[in-house]
Design an enzyme around this catalytic site. Structure first.
Site, short mmCIF file in Angstrom:
data_model
loop_
_atom_site.label_atom_id
_atom_site.label_comp_id
_atom_site.label_asym_id
_atom_site.label_seq_id
_atom_site.Cartn_x
_atom_site.Cartn_y
_atom_site.Cartn_z
N ASN A 20 22.46 25.40 -4.06
CA ASN A 20 22.82 25.18 -5.42
C ASN A 20 22.18 26.15 -6.04
OD1 ASN A 20 23.71 24.68 -7.70
ND2 ASN A 20 24.23 22.90 -7.94
N LYS A 80 22.92 27.50 -9.22
CA LYS A 80 23.02 26.65 -10.83
C LYS A 80 22.93 28.13 -11.37
CE LYS A 80 20.66 22.06 -9.85
NZ LYS A 80 20.16 20.68 -10.43
N HIS A 125 29.21 17.89 -10.60
CA HIS A 125 28.04 17.94 -10.05
C HIS A 125 27.87 17.04 -11.34
CE1 HIS A 125 24.01 19.42 -10.06
NE2 HIS A 125 24.28 19.67 -9.12
N GLU A 134 25.29 17.35 -13.16
CA GLU A 134 25.80 19.17 -14.39
C GLU A 134 27.38 19.49 -15.49
OE1 GLU A 134 22.81 21.67 -12.99
OE2 GLU A 134 21.22 19.84 -12.56
N GLU A 145 23.97 12.26 -5.31
CA GLU A 145 22.55 13.08 -5.95
C GLU A 145 22.67 11.82 -6.91
OE1 GLU A 145 22.89 17.00 -5.03
OE2 GLU A 145 23.96 17.83 -6.71
N GLY A 181 15.90 17.41 -10.64
CA GLY A 181 15.37 18.14 -11.46
C GLY A 181 14.21 17.39 -11.62
N SER A 198 15.82 16.67 -5.78
CA SER A 198 14.54 16.61 -5.88
C SER A 198 14.05 17.88 -3.72
CB SER A 198 13.38 16.06 -6.41
OG SER A 198 13.61 16.03 -7.19
P1 PGA Z 1 16.85 19.77 -7.46
O1 PGA Z 1 18.76 19.80 -7.23
O2 PGA Z 1 16.98 19.85 -6.15
O3 PGA Z 1 16.51 21.13 -8.27
O4 PGA Z 1 16.97 18.81 -7.93
C1 PGA Z 1 20.43 19.58 -6.62
C2 PGA Z 1 21.70 19.51 -7.28
O5 PGA Z 1 20.57 19.47 -8.46
O6 PGA Z 1 22.03 19.86 -6.99
#
Ligand code: PGA
Length: 251
Positions: free
Chosen positions: A9, A11, A95, A97, A167, A173, A213
């Protein structure tokens, strides 16, 4: 046997030029990869270039969002059909976000999931609890509500075409990964919900990714848990070496 699926992803990162150089870096090791489904999810602007660049390889392309309507007055939005036209086969939906910054509810995620399936896109439906929800013992309640709400009304066939991504929001993140056992427990719980809303075959067949992460150093341990079928990777998917090693962790 469920085939693992690892998706990057990206982003809101990568211009077309940056995206193409990342794909070049991934192709040598992943173009022929058959043990794992590898999916790259660039921003909308780089979808076409990335889809063209992976033509003839085993790498697939996905989008990060879409609208549930086919067309119309929805300024700034993109439909499932438009994504299909760009040779997209997957779309990340709900997601955290999107839920957090764009106020997507389970009901919205459900509409998007149905629209994606109707257009022959595989939805990657994301669920996950906040830190305070975990700390107050509400993880299962939150996950159950999100899974049931986001997947409401799907037929068995539609569920089989869907990927779920667990997640935990506190792990995205932040560098804090759920322990393999913490993740496994929630994945097994999600499989139980799938059984309750459908049947044992569906519950055992739907792929459930872990995200939050994931890096080269922890991927293998997570992906080898019995109910974890690969990962949804943010930060560590932006650099070829780490993403390749993460994919290899699912072998
Ligand atoms: P990350 O994000 O691996 O940077 O923690 C995962 C995601 O948001 O799908």
């Amino acid at each position: 046997m469920r085939k693992p699926i690892v998706a990057g992803n990206w982003k809101m990162n990568k211009t077309v030029a940056d995206a193409l150089s990342l794909v070049e870096g991934l192709k040598r090791d992943l173009a022929e990869c058959k043990k794992v489904d590898v999916v790259l999810c660039p921003p909308f602007t780089a979808l076409k270039a990335v889809a063209d660049a992976v033509t003839g390889t085993h790498i697939d392309v996905g989008a990060q969002n879409m609208h549930w309507e086919k067309s119309g007055a929805f300024t700034g939005e993109v439909s499932a059909e438009m994504l299909r036209e760009l040779y997209c086969h997957y779309v990340i939906l709900g997601h955290s976000e999107r839920r957090q910054y764009f106020h997507e509810t389970d009901e919205i995620v459900n509409k998007k999931t149905k629209a994606a399936l109707a257009a022959n896109l595989h939805p990657i439906v994301c669920v996950g609890e906040l830190l305070e929800q975990r700390e107050s013992g509400k993880t299962e309640e939150v996950i159950e509500k999100q899974v049931r709400g986001s997947l409401a009304g799907l037929s068995s066939k539609e569920l089989l075409d869907t990927v779920v991504a667990y997640e935990p929001v506190w792990a995205i993140g932040t560098g804090k990964t759920a322990s393999p056992q913490q993740a496994q427990d929630v994945h097994a719980f999600i499989r139980g919900i799938l059984k309750a809303i459908s049947d044992e075959h569906v519950a055992q067949s739907v792929r459930i990714q872990y995200g939050g992460s994931v890096k080269a150093s922890n991927a293998k341990e997570l992906f080898h848990m019995p109910d974890i079928d690969g990962g949804l990777i943010g930060g560590a998917s932006l650099e070829p070496r780490s993403f390749i090693e993460i994919v290899q962790g699912a072998f």
